[in-house]
Design a protein around this motif. Sequence first.
Motif, PDB file in Angstrom:
ATOM      1  N   PRO A  31       0.706  -1.158   0.180  1.00  0.00           N
ATOM      2  CA  PRO A  31       0.157  -0.052  -0.018  1.00  0.00           C
ATOM      3  C   PRO A  31       0.800   1.411  -0.126  1.00  0.00           C
ATOM      4  O   PRO A  31       2.086   1.185   0.580  1.00  0.00           O
ATOM      5  N   LEU A  32       0.353   2.412  -0.374  1.00  0.00           N
ATOM      6  CA  LEU A  32       0.734   3.587  -0.580  1.00  0.00           C
ATOM      7  C   LEU A  32       0.955   4.233   0.779  1.00  0.00           C
ATOM      8  O   LEU A  32       1.615   4.789   1.392  1.00  0.00           O
ATOM      9  N   TYR A  33      -0.441   3.996   1.537  1.00  0.00           N
ATOM     10  CA  TYR A  33      -0.546   4.378   2.695  1.00  0.00           C
ATOM     11  C   TYR A  33      -1.350   3.327   3.820  1.00  0.00           C
ATOM     12  O   TYR A  33      -2.016   2.622   3.194  1.00  0.00           O
ATOM     13  N   PRO A  38     -12.065   4.678   4.030  1.00  0.00           N
ATOM     14  CA  PRO A  38     -12.398   4.726   2.579  1.00  0.00           C
ATOM     15  C   PRO A  38     -11.328   5.532   1.683  1.00  0.00           C
ATOM     16  O   PRO A  38     -11.095   5.051   0.691  1.00  0.00           O
ATOM     17  N   GLU A  39     -10.960   6.754   2.420  1.00  0.00           N
ATOM     18  CA  GLU A  39     -10.230   7.602   1.699  1.00  0.00           C
ATOM     19  C   GLU A  39      -8.836   6.991   1.447  1.00  0.00           C
ATOM     20  O   GLU A  39      -8.114   6.881   0.276  1.00  0.00           O
ATOM     21  N   VAL A  40      -8.210   6.194   2.288  1.00  0.00           N
ATOM     22  CA  VAL A  40      -7.117   5.578   2.380  1.00  0.00           C
ATOM     23  C   VAL A  40      -7.216   4.182   1.191  1.00  0.00           C
ATOM     24  O   VAL A  40      -6.085   4.258   0.373  1.00  0.00           O
ATOM     25  N   ARG A  41      -8.025   3.634   1.248  1.00  0.00           N
ATOM     26  CA  ARG A  41      -8.453   2.347   0.523  1.00  0.00           C
ATOM     27  C   ARG A  41      -8.341   2.896  -0.767  1.00  0.00           C
ATOM     28  O   ARG A  41      -7.816   2.243  -1.796  1.00  0.00           O
ATOM     29  N   THR A  43      -7.071   5.490  -2.283  1.00  0.00           N
ATOM     30  CA  THR A  43      -5.701   6.193  -2.806  1.00  0.00           C
ATOM     31  C   THR A  43      -4.797   4.674  -3.231  1.00  0.00           C
ATOM     32  O   THR A  43      -4.098   4.932  -3.960  1.00  0.00           O
ATOM     33  N   ASN A  44      -4.863   3.820  -2.288  1.00  0.00           N
ATOM     34  CA  ASN A  44      -4.037   2.396  -2.684  1.00  0.00           C
ATOM     35  C   ASN A  44      -4.588   1.710  -3.774  1.00  0.00           C
ATOM     36  O   ASN A  44      -4.005   0.787  -3.986  1.00  0.00           O
ATOM     37  N   ARG A  45      -5.622   1.988  -4.253  1.00  0.00           N
ATOM     38  CA  ARG A  45      -6.324   1.272  -5.385  1.00  0.00           C
ATOM     39  C   ARG A  45      -5.482   1.921  -6.804  1.00  0.00           C
ATOM     40  O   ARG A  45      -5.777   3.012  -6.942  1.00  0.00           O
ATOM     41  N   ARG A  46      -4.490   1.174  -7.335  1.00  0.00           N
ATOM     42  CA  ARG A  46      -3.774   1.889  -8.270  1.00  0.00           C
ATOM     43  C   ARG A  46      -3.257   0.749  -9.274  1.00  0.00           C
ATOM     44  O   ARG A  46      -3.238  -0.420  -8.918  1.00  0.00           O
ATOM     45  N   TYR A  69      -1.549   4.946 -12.069  1.00  0.00           N
ATOM     46  CA  TYR A  69      -2.830   5.333 -12.220  1.00  0.00           C
ATOM     47  C   TYR A  69      -3.770   4.856 -11.125  1.00  0.00           C
ATOM     48  O   TYR A  69      -3.777   3.746 -10.986  1.00  0.00           O
ATOM     49  N   GLN A  70      -4.705   5.902 -10.740  1.00  0.00           N
ATOM     50  CA  GLN A  70      -5.444   5.657  -9.563  1.00  0.00           C
ATOM     51  C   GLN A  70      -6.822   5.917  -9.869  1.00  0.00           C
ATOM     52  O   GLN A  70      -7.069   6.392 -10.909  1.00  0.00           O
TER      53      GLN A  70
END
Length: 70
Positions: A31-33, A38-41, A43-46, A69-70
């Motif tokens: 993960p990036l974070y 929900p906001e963190v999840r 952001t990690n979808r890429r 790409y996110q």
Amino acid sequence: MDRAKQVKRYLTIFGLAPSRVTTQSLGSSLPLYEGDAPEVRLTNRRVSIEVISKQDHSQEADLGGLYDYQ
């Protein structure tokens, strides 16, 4: 179908040979974070894409990629 496979399918629809595209689903292992919000999840979808020259296509791609790409 996972996100990486969807991107591969999209690229092959537009003419990229499937044999030239590899996918690796890392999910929550890189993960990036950290966190479950929900906001963190989101952001990690890429999907990371690395474009390499034909001469270098036998080398393993770096997971960092050139494009995220996110």
